[in-house]
Design a protein around this motif. Structure first.
Motif, PDB file in Angstrom:
ATOM      1  N   GLY A  82      -1.959  82.944  44.148  1.00  0.00           N
ATOM      2  CA  GLY A  82      -1.335  81.979  44.413  1.00  0.00           C
ATOM      3  C   GLY A  82      -1.233  81.908  46.718  1.00  0.00           C
ATOM      4  N   GLY A  83      -2.088  80.932  46.250  1.00  0.00           N
ATOM      5  CA  GLY A  83      -3.043  81.274  47.957  1.00  0.00           C
ATOM      6  C   GLY A  83      -2.687  82.042  49.309  1.00  0.00           C
ATOM      7  N   GLU A  84      -2.175  83.588  48.136  1.00  0.00           N
ATOM      8  CA  GLU A  84      -2.623  84.466  49.123  1.00  0.00           C
ATOM      9  C   GLU A  84      -3.872  85.233  48.767  1.00  0.00           C
ATOM     10  OE1 GLU A  84       0.497  88.867  49.754  1.00  0.00           O
ATOM     11  OE2 GLU A  84       0.997  86.886  47.756  1.00  0.00           O
ATOM     12  N   GLU A  85      -4.013  86.086  49.744  1.00  0.00           N
ATOM     13  CA  GLU A  85      -5.792  86.585  49.939  1.00  0.00           C
ATOM     14  C   GLU A  85      -5.243  88.009  49.127  1.00  0.00           C
ATOM     15  OE1 GLU A  85      -8.850  85.040  52.250  1.00  0.00           O
ATOM     16  OE2 GLU A  85      -8.755  87.059  52.891  1.00  0.00           O
TER      17      GLU A  85
END
Lengths: 463, 247
Positions: free
Chosen positions: B16-19
């Protein structure tokens, strides 16, 4: 992984879910059996229809018929001679495409009355022909002989009859229990005495032949059991139409043939009539062309010859069996298409069923697929395994369907008896089987692709 | 050159866009014949490390060399080949195929190696003898106890004679006694010269292995947590000699 291994795994999978697999196969079974059964029924119809067509001379036979003078040539009506022996001679000399020619002259007036053996019978057609007519109309002599050209030259009072005439005047062999061969007997036609010198074979469709043989066998067993009279009630004539069978009508007509030599008809039956001309006038000319595929060229040639003898007046027309053949083809292809459509939809539904079950199967075997991949199965090997499983279902379904089709044919025959026995062809069986295998492969593609693309780690964790 | 070489290996997931860095710049060598445990708390990245070591997954960055073969850029097909020939897996939940019997389960890796039926059977029976399961060839996994299933799984891992055996929590689903039996089986295999890597959070297992690698937040910890590695217990039980040092 070898093919045998993959097939073995597929069979094991099917065996593990017997009922589910059976339900899945049912679509394919029904599709294959209906395809084969439909094809067999249509093939039977086609054979029956072609049989009748061949019985009246086949596609190579052309009949030239007299026709009223066309409207635009009415002013030349007095010059129109109609079909005459001149035409026959001209065609023999100048139309090589017409390999066999026989003039035909019919009895004037209403149905001629035949009498012999104390019985009379009003037949619908009595013709004076050349001996070659028997060959043209695919007649076969069963007893005695066909009259010869010598009989024709001498204008002898001889006739060759079909078995239908024999049945009416001398009795059926089925009823008397022994062969009835009226050779040498005298028969009058409208009062003129004729000697019967030959009788044609009994013509019947394949189906009728089988039915008759069955009847005879039953009769024999009944006789052996001491029962003399059949249970079908009082004797009666069942009327025209050969028992109401449409396909048998052509055979019935053929069995009612009465042929006498052309000259006998001309000199003995027509002499003294008021409207007689110096040249014998014919009702029609039967022709066999050299090659049915070149019938157009043949017709053109015959027309050209006749236009000369008729001085440009087209008071004749051609009747070929092409229409009949076309009708058969149209009807058969329509039957094929509708039957094929039903079977095709059934196969399609079967294919969807397989795909559905394979999708369900792979999603309950995610972990198995993960394990196989973890120990070294390549994507393509998983793909092939699933594909083979769906194909194995389809192949088994196809084989069972082929077996079932014979039962289905018996069922259809029992429910709706037709004129013609269904004919199961090897081609239709091959087609149906190939279709089922193809559908099995196609139905397996998507599930197999999904299975092969599963992520190993996720598949191993799945429960 | 070491059997397994990891150089600056990172594995990055995008959620969700988080690395998320499951592995962060890990460098590691494991030599032939080593008996190693990988330990660490849940979510530390030890499973990710095992997936990359076991060629189930490829790293986002860095290089992985197994037996001289660089596998960081390998295709799925090449990875499957390496897994088949060079690696044997033992899982927490055994992961035997329920529809196959014991010997068929052990034959499975050899099927994908393209080994003929008779040879397959011979080698499967031999591997099952090694784990003392030679008498249950025709049984289904569901007819076996957990310990027996795990021994069959070990036989399956051994059967292609791999370079490395990976075991992911091999005793996690077994009672203490059976777990010890399995563990001693691993020790025996190690003494026979096989390279074995066990992923575990069980200190008692970690205590047995000569070398322990602790993963914390995606990195290899400088010092092994003694409680996690079971060293405190080992020290308490036997006062003899210093415990083997960590990597």
């Amino acid at each position: 992984m070898s093919l045998w291994n993959a097939i073995a795994v597929g069979l094991k999978e099917i065996w593990a879910h017997k009922f589910r697999s059976l339900l899945t196969m049912l679509g394919i079974i029904l599709g294959v059996s209906s395809l084969v059964a439909m094809n067999a029924l249509v093939q039977g119809m086609e054979n029956g229809a072609r049989e009748s067509l061949v019985a009246v001379g086949g596609l190579a036979k052309v009949r030239v018929e007299a026709q009223p003078v066309p409207v635009e040539q009415r002013h030349m009506r007095d010059l129109a001679v109609g079909l005459t022996m001149n035409d026959v001679h001209a065609l023999r000399n100048s139309a090589p495409e017409a390999v066999k020619i026989s003039p035909e002259m019919r009895m004037d007036g209403m149905n001629p009355t035949l009498a012999a053996n104390g019985k009379t019978y009003r037949t619908f057609m009595t013709s004076g022909v050349w001996p070659i007519q028997a060959e043209l109309m695919e007649h076969k002599i069963g007893h005695g002989r066909m009259f010869t050209e010598f009989d024709d030259e001498q204008a002898r009072n001889v006739v060759v009859i079909g078995t239908g005439i024999r049945d009416e005047l001398f009795g059926k062999p089925e009823d008397t229990g022994e062969p009835v061969i009226p050779l040498g007997r005298t028969m009058t036609i409208n009062g003129y005495p004729f000697t019967i010198i030959g009788m044609f074979e009994h013509y019947e469709s394949e189906q009728d032949r089988k039915a008759r043989e069955l009847r005879e066998q039953e009769q024999r067993t009944r006789q052996a059991a001491g029962v003399t009279n059949s249970a079908s009630g009082p004797q009666r004539s069942r009327g025209y139409g050969g028992g109401g069978r449409r396909g048998g009508f052509a055979f019935w007509i053929k069995n009612n043939t009465v042929y006498m030599p052309l000259n006998t008809m001309w000199m003995k039956m027509k002499s003294g009539q008021t409207n007689i001309s110096a040249i014998p006038t014919l009702n029609n000319i039967e022709i066999r062309v050299a090659d049915p595929d070149r019938i157009n060229e043949a017709l053109t040639q015959i027309r050209n010859v006749l236009m000369i003898t008729h001085r440009g007046i087209e008071d004749f027309s051609f009747r070929t069996q092409e229409d009949w053949a076309d009708q058969i083809s149209t009807f058969i292809s329509a039957a094929r298409i509708s039957g094929g459509l039903i079977a095709g939809i059934s196969l399609l539904v079967g294919g969807i069923g397989i795909m559905n079950i394979m999708l369900a199967s792979i999603s309950e075997r995610i972990r198995e697929i993960g394990i196989r991949k973890a120990v070294g199965a390549e994507d393509i090997e998983v793909f092939i395994q699933i594909l083979i499983e769906s194909t194995v279902i389809a192949v088994i379904g196809g084989l069972v369907g082929l077996a079932t089709s014979f039962g289905l044919i018996q069922l259809i025959r029992a429910v709706t008896p037709t004129d013609n026995a269904p004919v199961v062809t090897l081609g239709s069986m091959g087609l149906a089987f190939a279709a089922s295998v193809t559908i099995g492969v196609l139905a397996g593609l998507i599930p197999a692709f999904r299975a092969s693309r599963m992520n190993v780690i996720q598949a191993l964790r799945y429960d | 050159m070491a059997l397994l070489q990891l150089r600056s290996v990172s594995k990055i997931y995008h959620l969700g866009g988080e690395e998320i860095r499951a592995l962060d710049d890990v460098t590691l060598d494991i030599g032939t014949g080593e008996f190693v445990s990988i330990i660490g708390p849940s979510g530390s990245g030890k499973s990710t490390l095992m997936h990359i070591l076991g060629c189930l997954d490829t790293p986002s960055h860095g290089t992985v060399t197994l037996d001289g073969i660089p596998v960081q850029q390998a295709t799925a097909r090449e990875l499957a080949h390496v897994r088949n020939r060079k690696i044997g897996f033992v899982f927490q939940f055994f992961n035997l195929l329920p529809k196959l019997n014991v010997v068929q389960n052990v034959e499975l890796p050899m099927i994908y190696a393209g080994i003929g039926g008779r040879e397959r059977r011979r080698r499967a029976e031999h591997a099952l003898d090694l784990v003392e399961m030679g008498h249950r060839l025709k049984n289904r996994p569901s007819q076996l106890s957990g310990g027996q299933q795990q021994r069959v799984a070990i036989a399956r891992a051994l059967v292609n004679d791999p370079k490395i055996i990976f075991a992911d929590e091999p005793t996690g689903n077994l009672d203490t006694h059976t777990g010890e039996v399995i563990l001693s089986l691993f020790r025996r295999l190690s003494e026979e010269g096989r390279t074995i890597i066990i992923v575990t959070h069980n200190p008692e297992i970690a205590a047995v292995t000569p070398r322990r690698i602790e993963i914390r937040n995606g990195k290899i910890a400088e010092r092994v947590d003694e409680r996690l590695a079971g060293l405190d217990r080992a020290a308490a039980q036997s006062q003899s000699g210093p415990a083997p040092s960590s990597a």
